[in-house]
Structures are given as structure tokens and as C-alpha cells.
Design a protein around this motif. Structure first.
Motif, PDB file in Angstrom:
ATOM      1  N   GLY A 130      20.918 -26.051  14.959  1.00 46.36           N
ATOM      2  CA  GLY A 130      21.882 -25.133  14.202  1.00 46.36           C
ATOM      3  C   GLY A 130      21.237 -24.659  13.075  1.00 46.36           C
ATOM      4  O   GLY A 130      21.675 -24.421  12.044  1.00 46.36           O
ATOM      5  N   ILE A 131      19.946 -24.785  13.148  1.00 50.30           N
ATOM      6  CA  ILE A 131      19.103 -24.620  11.776  1.00 50.30           C
ATOM      7  C   ILE A 131      19.510 -23.129  11.302  1.00 50.30           C
ATOM      8  O   ILE A 131      19.774 -23.021  10.054  1.00 50.30           O
ATOM      9  CB  ILE A 131      17.601 -24.644  12.036  1.00 50.30           C
ATOM     10  CG1 ILE A 131      17.408 -25.935  12.352  1.00 50.30           C
ATOM     11  CG2 ILE A 131      16.653 -23.932  10.732  1.00 50.30           C
ATOM     12  CD1 ILE A 131      15.623 -26.213  13.057  1.00 50.30           C
ATOM     13  N   ARG A 132      19.372 -22.062  12.094  1.00 55.93           N
ATOM     14  CA  ARG A 132      20.103 -20.796  11.577  1.00 55.93           C
ATOM     15  C   ARG A 132      21.531 -20.762  10.971  1.00 55.93           C
ATOM     16  O   ARG A 132      21.812 -19.623  10.423  1.00 55.93           O
ATOM     17  CB  ARG A 132      19.688 -19.680  12.541  1.00 55.93           C
ATOM     18  CG  ARG A 132      18.299 -19.716  12.760  1.00 55.93           C
ATOM     19  CD  ARG A 132      18.123 -18.627  13.913  1.00 55.93           C
ATOM     20  NE  ARG A 132      18.972 -18.838  15.163  1.00 55.93           N
ATOM     21  CZ  ARG A 132      18.420 -18.927  16.324  1.00 55.93           C
ATOM     22  NH1 ARG A 132      17.097 -18.358  16.644  1.00 55.93           N
ATOM     23  NH2 ARG A 132      19.054 -19.337  17.290  1.00 55.93           N
ATOM     24  N   MET A 133      22.276 -21.691  11.335  1.00 58.60           N
ATOM     25  CA  MET A 133      23.624 -21.406  10.879  1.00 58.60           C
ATOM     26  C   MET A 133      23.933 -22.607   9.780  1.00 58.60           C
ATOM     27  O   MET A 133      25.107 -22.789   9.225  1.00 58.60           O
ATOM     28  CB  MET A 133      24.343 -22.160  12.233  1.00 58.60           C
ATOM     29  CG  MET A 133      24.353 -21.113  13.321  1.00 58.60           C
ATOM     30  SD  MET A 133      25.529 -21.570  14.716  1.00 58.60           S
ATOM     31  CE  MET A 133      26.997 -21.394  13.805  1.00 58.60           C
ATOM     32  N   LYS A 134      22.882 -22.913   9.147  1.00 55.23           N
ATOM     33  CA  LYS A 134      23.047 -23.882   7.754  1.00 55.23           C
ATOM     34  C   LYS A 134      23.907 -23.079   6.765  1.00 55.23           C
ATOM     35  O   LYS A 134      23.329 -21.835   6.792  1.00 55.23           O
ATOM     36  CB  LYS A 134      21.847 -24.472   7.514  1.00 55.23           C
ATOM     37  CG  LYS A 134      21.485 -25.703   8.277  1.00 55.23           C
ATOM     38  CD  LYS A 134      20.241 -26.354   7.699  1.00 55.23           C
ATOM     39  CE  LYS A 134      20.148 -27.627   8.485  1.00 55.23           C
ATOM     40  NZ  LYS A 134      18.930 -28.482   8.164  1.00 55.23           N
ATOM     41  N   PRO A 135      24.697 -23.292   5.983  1.00 51.32           N
ATOM     42  CA  PRO A 135      25.077 -24.712   5.464  1.00 51.32           C
ATOM     43  C   PRO A 135      26.080 -25.035   6.629  1.00 51.32           C
ATOM     44  O   PRO A 135      26.560 -26.321   6.420  1.00 51.32           O
ATOM     45  CB  PRO A 135      25.576 -24.452   4.308  1.00 51.32           C
ATOM     46  CG  PRO A 135      26.070 -23.244   4.248  1.00 51.32           C
ATOM     47  CD  PRO A 135      25.146 -22.514   5.127  1.00 51.32           C
ATOM     48  N   LEU A 136      26.617 -24.426   7.633  1.00 50.69           N
ATOM     49  CA  LEU A 136      27.850 -24.701   8.379  1.00 50.69           C
ATOM     50  C   LEU A 136      27.494 -26.016   9.546  1.00 50.69           C
ATOM     51  O   LEU A 136      28.441 -26.725   9.755  1.00 50.69           O
ATOM     52  CB  LEU A 136      28.152 -23.600   9.458  1.00 50.69           C
ATOM     53  CG  LEU A 136      28.862 -22.470   8.659  1.00 50.69           C
ATOM     54  CD1 LEU A 136      28.906 -21.257   9.936  1.00 50.69           C
ATOM     55  CD2 LEU A 136      30.082 -22.727   8.239  1.00 50.69           C
ATOM     56  N   THR A 137      26.309 -26.181   9.650  1.00 59.57           N
ATOM     57  CA  THR A 137      25.549 -27.557  10.708  1.00 59.57           C
ATOM     58  C   THR A 137      25.373 -28.661   9.872  1.00 59.57           C
ATOM     59  O   THR A 137      24.559 -29.378  10.617  1.00 59.57           O
ATOM     60  CB  THR A 137      24.805 -26.726  11.499  1.00 59.57           C
ATOM     61  OG1 THR A 137      23.610 -26.365  10.806  1.00 59.57           O
ATOM     62  CG2 THR A 137      25.322 -25.955  12.610  1.00 59.57           C
ATOM     63  N   ILE A 138      25.403 -28.698   8.550  1.00 58.59           N
ATOM     64  CA  ILE A 138      24.849 -29.779   7.856  1.00 58.59           C
ATOM     65  C   ILE A 138      25.794 -30.974   8.215  1.00 58.59           C
ATOM     66  O   ILE A 138      25.133 -32.087   8.523  1.00 58.59           O
ATOM     67  CB  ILE A 138      25.117 -29.616   6.368  1.00 58.59           C
ATOM     68  CG1 ILE A 138      24.043 -28.574   5.796  1.00 58.59           C
ATOM     69  CG2 ILE A 138      24.882 -30.985   5.525  1.00 58.59           C
ATOM     70  CD1 ILE A 138      24.270 -28.146   4.285  1.00 58.59           C
TER      71      ILE A 138
END
Length: 157
Positions: A130-138
Motif C-alpha cells: 500500500g505504498i501509494r496509499m500512504k498515509p492511509l496504510t501506515i
């Protein structure tokens, strides 16, 4: 098959396709037998309704105009169980065949090969960093990120 069960799989020719869709939605077979004056008239499946809606986009369309009149049927006097197996093996997309006596449905034989058993467990592989969805995937795995009130995984299912 008794009369009550047959009624679950029939619809009058002058009903709307929305009424047919509602009735099909509760059936695992996804097919209805269309009756006109209580006599077999044709069949309608969920795919027929989808095509009608895509072409016309009118929910008041009448079942009679979109049912298949050339549907497979058998006469109660001339059929054998082995005939159904041959038909279903030759044309596996046929979902069901009505047994007809004096133009009325007295029984329905379903193609058991087309039934999806909903009790079979399913395993979903979902992953990624989920790298492209950070900060949601922290702190949350990507499949569990909530979008529009549901997780990504729920939306995919």
C-alpha cells in the motif's frame, strides 16, 4: 415438483422486467418461466433482463417482449430422465427445462451443474504494502482501508 415450487419459478407475461428481476434475485437458478393465460410462453433469465435494460433503459418494459420463445421444453409423455442428461451435457448453459402437459408446466428439471454452492468457503489473497496509499496504510493493511464506508476487500467481494 409441487405447485407451490413451480409458482416460485414462473411469472406472468405482462409483468415488468423489474418484477421479474426481483423474483429472479431470490432464486439460485436465475431463470423464470413466462406464462400467458396460465400456459407456458417462454423463459427469461437475468442476462435477458440486463440486455433489455442496457438497450432500452426503461424499467417498465414488459417480460413478454424480452422472453425467449424458443426455449427448450419437453412433453410429459415423451421424456425420459436420460433425455435431460443428454440435453444438459450437449448445452450446459441451459439452466432448466419445463415439463409440459397441455401447454401447462407440470414439473421443472434443473441443470444441477449450473448451481453455485454458496456454502463452499472461499479464500481471498489480498496483499501489497500500500505504498501509494500512504498515509492511509501506515497503521492499516491496504485491504482493510475504509473507502465509502467499506473496506477495499468488502468492495471487491
Amino acid at each position: 415438483m409441487n405447485k407451490i415450487k413451480i409458482e416460485k419459478f414462473t411469472i406472468n407475461h405482462n409483468k415488468t422486467i423489474i418484477e421479474a428481476l426481483r423474483k429472479i434475485n431470490f432464486s439460485k437458478h436465475k431463470i423464470l418461466f413466462v406464462l400467458k393465460n396460465k400456459k407456458f410462453f417462454g423463459t427469461i433469465q437475468d442476462s435477458d433482463i440486463r440486455r433489455a435494460l442496457l438497450n432500452e433503459f426503461n424499467t417498465n418494459l414488459i417480460v413478454e417482449n424480452f422472453c425467449r420463445r424458443d426455449a427448450k421444453k419437453v412433453n410429459y409423455q415423451s421424456f425420459k430422465k436420460s433425455d435431460f442428461k443428454k440435453i444438459f451435457n450437449k448445452k450446459p448453459l441451459i439452466k432448466a427445462i419445463p415439463v409440459i402437459k397441455k401447454d401447462k408446466i407440470i414439473d421443472i428439471v434443473f441443470n444441477q451443474q449450473n448451481i453455485i454452492d454458496k456454502s463452499i468457503p472461499i479464500l481471498f489473497f489480498s496483499g501489497g504494502k500500500g505504498i501509494r496509499m500512504k498515509p492511509l496504510t501506515i497503521d492499516t493493511p491496504k485491504p482493510l482501508v475504509i473507502i465509502n464506508g467499506k473496506s477495499i476487500l468488502e468492495n471487491q467481494i
